[in-house]
Design an enzyme around this catalytic site. Structure first.
Site, PDB file in Angstrom:
ATOM      1  N   GLY A  45       0.786  -1.236   0.000  1.00 45.36           N
ATOM      2  CA  GLY A  45       0.000   0.000   0.000  1.00 45.36           C
ATOM      3  C   GLY A  45       0.815   1.281   0.000  1.00 45.36           C
ATOM      4  O   GLY A  45       0.238   2.360   0.102  1.00 45.36           O
ATOM      5  N   ASN A  99       9.579  -0.126  -0.046  1.00 48.32           N
ATOM      6  CA  ASN A  99      10.103   1.217  -0.282  1.00 48.32           C
ATOM      7  C   ASN A  99       9.390   2.245   0.597  1.00 48.32           C
ATOM      8  O   ASN A  99       8.473   1.913   1.340  1.00 48.32           O
ATOM      9  CB  ASN A  99       9.917   1.582  -1.759  1.00 48.32           C
ATOM     10  CG  ASN A  99       8.480   1.397  -2.212  1.00 48.32           C
ATOM     11  OD1 ASN A  99       8.089   0.287  -2.540  1.00 48.32           O
ATOM     12  ND2 ASN A  99       7.694   2.447  -2.176  1.00 48.32           N
ATOM     13  N   ASP A 131      11.624   3.799  -5.316  1.00 47.11           N
ATOM     14  CA  ASP A 131      10.770   2.601  -5.234  1.00 47.11           C
ATOM     15  C   ASP A 131      11.602   1.322  -5.322  1.00 47.11           C
ATOM     16  O   ASP A 131      11.129   0.294  -5.787  1.00 47.11           O
ATOM     17  CB  ASP A 131       9.685   2.609  -6.336  1.00 47.11           C
ATOM     18  CG  ASP A 131       8.643   1.510  -6.147  1.00 47.11           C
ATOM     19  OD1 ASP A 131       8.421   1.098  -4.995  1.00 47.11           O
ATOM     20  OD2 ASP A 131       8.074   1.047  -7.144  1.00 47.11           O
ATOM     21  N   LYS A 154      15.040  -5.159  -6.449  1.00 48.18           N
ATOM     22  CA  LYS A 154      14.780  -4.260  -7.569  1.00 48.18           C
ATOM     23  C   LYS A 154      16.003  -3.443  -7.980  1.00 48.18           C
ATOM     24  O   LYS A 154      16.165  -3.116  -9.138  1.00 48.18           O
ATOM     25  CB  LYS A 154      13.668  -3.272  -7.172  1.00 48.18           C
ATOM     26  CG  LYS A 154      12.267  -3.783  -7.387  1.00 48.18           C
ATOM     27  CD  LYS A 154      11.305  -2.618  -7.144  1.00 48.18           C
ATOM     28  CE  LYS A 154       9.875  -3.042  -7.340  1.00 48.18           C
ATOM     29  NZ  LYS A 154       8.964  -1.900  -7.122  1.00 48.18           N
ATOM     30  N   TRP A 181       8.708  -9.498  -8.152  1.00 57.28           N
ATOM     31  CA  TRP A 181       8.244 -10.631  -7.352  1.00 57.28           C
ATOM     32  C   TRP A 181       8.316 -11.950  -8.099  1.00 57.28           C
ATOM     33  O   TRP A 181       8.113 -13.008  -7.499  1.00 57.28           O
ATOM     34  CB  TRP A 181       6.801 -10.389  -6.866  1.00 57.28           C
ATOM     35  CG  TRP A 181       5.849 -10.044  -7.960  1.00 57.28           C
ATOM     36  CD1 TRP A 181       5.511  -8.786  -8.362  1.00 57.28           C
ATOM     37  CD2 TRP A 181       5.148 -10.942  -8.818  1.00 57.28           C
ATOM     38  NE1 TRP A 181       4.633  -8.856  -9.417  1.00 57.28           N
ATOM     39  CE2 TRP A 181       4.390 -10.163  -9.718  1.00 57.28           C
ATOM     40  CE3 TRP A 181       5.077 -12.341  -8.914  1.00 57.28           C
ATOM     41  CZ2 TRP A 181       3.575 -10.722 -10.702  1.00 57.28           C
ATOM     42  CZ3 TRP A 181       4.268 -12.899  -9.898  1.00 57.28           C
ATOM     43  CH2 TRP A 181       3.533 -12.090 -10.779  1.00 57.28           C
ATOM     44  N   CYS A 217      -7.066   5.986 -12.660  1.00 60.05           N
ATOM     45  CA  CYS A 217      -7.359   4.929 -13.650  1.00 60.05           C
ATOM     46  C   CYS A 217      -6.144   4.096 -14.045  1.00 60.05           C
ATOM     47  O   CYS A 217      -6.279   2.917 -14.399  1.00 60.05           O
ATOM     48  CB  CYS A 217      -7.942   5.536 -14.923  1.00 60.05           C
ATOM     49  SG  CYS A 217      -9.155   6.844 -14.641  1.00 60.05           S
ATOM     50  N   CYS A 241      -4.969   0.227 -13.278  1.00 58.82           N
ATOM     51  CA  CYS A 241      -5.577  -0.928 -13.948  1.00 58.82           C
ATOM     52  C   CYS A 241      -5.631  -0.766 -15.466  1.00 58.82           C
ATOM     53  O   CYS A 241      -5.427  -1.729 -16.196  1.00 58.82           O
ATOM     54  CB  CYS A 241      -6.986  -1.183 -13.413  1.00 58.82           C
ATOM     55  SG  CYS A 241      -7.002  -1.636 -11.672  1.00 58.82           S
ATOM     56  N   HIS A 242      -5.908   0.462 -15.938  1.00 58.06           N
ATOM     57  CA  HIS A 242      -6.149   0.628 -17.375  1.00 58.06           C
ATOM     58  C   HIS A 242      -4.896   0.993 -18.164  1.00 58.06           C
ATOM     59  O   HIS A 242      -4.966   1.090 -19.389  1.00 58.06           O
ATOM     60  CB  HIS A 242      -7.266   1.651 -17.608  1.00 58.06           C
ATOM     61  CG  HIS A 242      -8.609   1.178 -17.119  1.00 58.06           C
ATOM     62  ND1 HIS A 242      -9.394   0.314 -17.839  1.00 58.06           N
ATOM     63  CD2 HIS A 242      -9.271   1.399 -15.955  1.00 58.06           C
ATOM     64  CE1 HIS A 242     -10.503   0.042 -17.159  1.00 58.06           C
ATOM     65  NE2 HIS A 242     -10.445   0.686 -16.002  1.00 58.06           N
TER      66      HIS A 242
END
Ligand code: CA
Length: 699
Positions: A193, A272, A317, A344, A405, A621, A624-625
């Protein structure tokens, strides 16, 4: 000769009684690296090596590998998980953590349990969709996690729930996509999160029989005025400045958790910062413990033992949430209990896991934020400008990391680690970020740094490969180049085969010593999950979930990933199981689909509205998009959506939640003006792409 030997072995086994010994899955079984019949945990056993001692499928016999059975999963979408194999039964968690038990020989469904994640997810649907990476098994109990942070214990025989515990405060922008980890009667879970709200990471251990909390450990300190939970938080607070607790700080443990039976310790790969930009989070600098670290905790009490920080003062990150593999290495003539970690940030680390001491670290991918690791201090040698102090900086790796991952594997037989490596840079820039008044988002995306995510990710600018890495010499032994990035995790066997699927839909076996491709099959859809192997009645099987997805596909997808045609719901998801001599025809899952942007000639794009729409798109958006409104396959491509092009229908779905049963969240906070601005941004993107496509066709 070899074929004859194999047939003889099969005949011998068939004559044995059908009933298999029941395995008691406890700490002893989970610590046993010699049995190959079962795949008992996420990384096969405690050691997280994803190495199987099975040899029936090997470098010679692999050419006879064929599909034995398939199970269509038409309601699933992102399939990222590692199935478990216990005494002839496969258990796996699919989209929205729907969990199934399947006969491992035939693919027959034994039971299914749906935790109703969509109904529980709430605002979480806005940021982290159906992803789930796996489950855990302990003495007849299965444990699963849901996106909304529940930990649920199921009876492995029936799929009936035994208990359910809420592991997170549901008012916070936390979610769980990771797998729980069991050890000594406890089950451990973290959460994610850091990108979506004021997140403060922690891990919690619960008693597996009751679901009662045993201990909890926070990754970063809270507000000192409230008092510290333990001495490790007091120590960590000295490495922070400003009022970091207002932003949560981050550090969420969303993936890498390893139980180390030899030292009875938990090894955590921490996340991060929240937000990414340290200038916002901790304006006076500081290392910001325990971000981006490997932290060892006492497994019984959760008390801090030691840590090693891979990225002090992280600002890119570069979480260290990637898998942590236990390995016994001979280093400079000394037998060493080591841990292997390829986070990473692009460096491969070997640590002494008795004390956390850094033994070696080398670059395994293209890296330009640091020139190396100082072995005296254990700290990275950062290059000037890497912290984007002076404006735009092109940094390798970008936030997707040189390795994410997607699990790596390690063969104690070859001594090599098999890493799905990727090289995806990003341009970091924080000139437009309000440093003083920065506010954490609430179930929206905001990182305190601009990376041009409003634009498409074009194809052919990224690089990726499967590498065989020698952790003792810290050197690459072989490398197989792969298209684009976001290729799946690996598995290695004592048959000297490395198995891996990828973004093109190819599932392949490589020679573990040379990287030579010995076998491959096209499964007709992109692969995001790692395979497993197991044995039933003397026959070795290889199983794989096929369902292109995961947050990286959507967030950074763009044309780089959409080019393959794995569009939203275009291909039926599958559980595929292979064996020697398997004769089942590969299922027809549906042809590749490349969405065509709708660009109505009478729609006049207003540039100002489109710019405002882009900002809204980024925060609401994109997750997901897809970047630049080009969907990677995780959700519909809005440029091509007829529904999105109609203002009333758009309102019904986006603001009023008409498609919530399918997982599309509701955005009650978006005004008519906001929706209009989003429309202008998407129509602009569609028109630009239609124009570019027409120009390309003329050439
Ligand atoms: Ca992150």
């Amino acid at each position: 000769m070899r074929r004859f030997a194999l047939c003889a072995a099969l005949a011998l086994v068939v004559s044995l009684p059908a009933a298999q010994a029941q395995t008691v899955v406890d700490a002893k079984a989970l610590g046993d690296q010699t049995q190959g019949r079962n795949w008992l945990a996420y990384g096969r056993n405690f050691h997280e090596q994803r190495f199987s001692p099975l040899t029936q499928i090997n470098t010679e016999s692999v050419k006879q590998l064929g599909l034995e059975w398939n199970m269509p999963l038409p309601r699933d979408h992102s399939l990222l998980g590692t199935p478990l194999a216990v005494d002839g039964v496969l258990y796996f968690s699919g989209s929205w953590s729907v969990t199934r038990a399947v006969d491992a020989k035939t693919g027959k469904l034994l039971w299914e349990y749906a935790p109703k994640s969509i109904e529980h997810a709430g605002e979480r649907l806005r940021v982290m969709w159906d992803s789930n990476r796996g489950l855990a098994y302990w003495k007849g109990t299965l444990v699963i996690c849901t996106i909304d942070g529940r930990l649920i214990a199921l009876d492995a025989k029936t799929g009936k729930p035994r208990w359910s515990t809420q592991t997170t405060d549901t008012s916070k922008a936390l979610y769980v996509s990771g797998h729980p980890k069991v050890f000594r009667g406890l089950v451990l879970i973290g959460n994610g999160g850091t990108e979506f709200g004021a997140a403060r990471g922690y891990v919690s251990a619960y008693h597996i029989t009751s679901g009662k909390l045993a201990w909890r450990w926070y990754v970063v300190p809270g507000n000192p005025a409230d008092g510290f939970e333990d001495a490790s938080m007091e120590m960590a607070a000295k490495t922070w400045t400003g009022e970091w607790w207002k932003f949560g700080g981050g550090g969420n443990v969303w993936n890498g958790i390893t139980y180390d039976p030899e030292f009875n310790q938990i090894l955590l790969g921490t996340g991060n910062g929240s937000p990414w930009n340290r200038k916002v989070r901790s304006p006076g600098g500081g290392d910001n413990l325990f971000l981006c670290s490997i932290v060892a905790l006492d497994a019984d009490t959760g008390k801090y033992k030691w840590h090693y920080q891979t990225v002090p003062g992280e600002t890119w990150d570069y979480n260290s949430s990637m898998d942590i593999v236990l390995a016994d290495l001979e280093l400079k003539g000394k037998k060493t209990k080591a841990l292997l970690h390829a986070p990473k940030n692009g460096f491969f680390y070997v640590l002494d896991r008795s004390n956390g001491k850094l033994l070696s670290a080398e670059k395994f991918a293209q890296v330009n934020w640091a020139t190396g690791i100082d072995m005296k201090t254990g700290r990275p040698i950062e290059r000037e400008g890497a912290r984007y102090e002076d404006g735009e900086e092109l940094i390798y790796p970008g936030p997707l990391g040189a390795h994410s991952w997607h699990a790596m594997s390690y063969s104690p037989k070859t001594g090599l680690v098999y890493i799905p490596k990727q090289e995806v840079p990003a341009v970091f820039n924080d000139k437009s970020v309000k440093m003083v008044d920065w506010r954490s988002p609430y179930f929206a995306t905001s990182m305190g740094v601009d990376m041009g995510l409003g634009h498409d990710v074009p194809k052919d600018v990224t690089n990726s490969s499967l590498i065989g890495w020698d952790p003792v010499k810290q050197a690459k032994v072989w490398e197989v180049s792969q298209p684009e990035y976001w290729n799946a995790g690996t598995m290695v066997t004592a048959g000297d085969l490395v198995f891996q699927g990828g973004v093109t839909g190819e599932f392949a076996a490589y020679h573990a010593l040379t990287g030579a491709k010995l076998w491959s099959v096209n499964v007709g859809s992109g692969i995001s999950a790692p395979p497993i192997t197991y044995e039933v009645d003397g026959r070795q099987y290889v199983s794989l979930l096929v369902g292109f997805g995961g947050a990286g596909v959507s967030m950074a997808g763009g044309t780089a990933l959409s080019q393959f045609g794995w569009a939203y719901r275009a291909q039926t998801r599958q559980l595929l199981t292979f064996a020697l001599g398997g004769k089942t025809k590969m299922p027809d899952v549906g042809a590749p689909v490349r969405p065509k942007p709708i660009a109505p000639a009478d729609f006049k794009v207003d540039a100002t509205l489109a710019t405002r729409g882009q900002e809204l798109y980024l925060s609401h958006c994109m997750m997901c998009h897809g970047a630049g409104a080009v969907a990677g396959g995780y959700a519909p491509d809005l440029r091509a959506s007829v529904l999105f092009a109609q203002p009333e229908a758009m309102k019904a779905v986006v603001r009023n939640g008409a498609k919530m049963p399918l997982g599309m969240p509701r955005f009650v906070d978006l005004t008519d003006g906001d929706l209009d601005a989003l429309q202008h941004f998407v129509r602009k993107r569609a028109a630009d792409d239609a124009k570019a496509a027409a120009a390309a066709a003329k050439k």
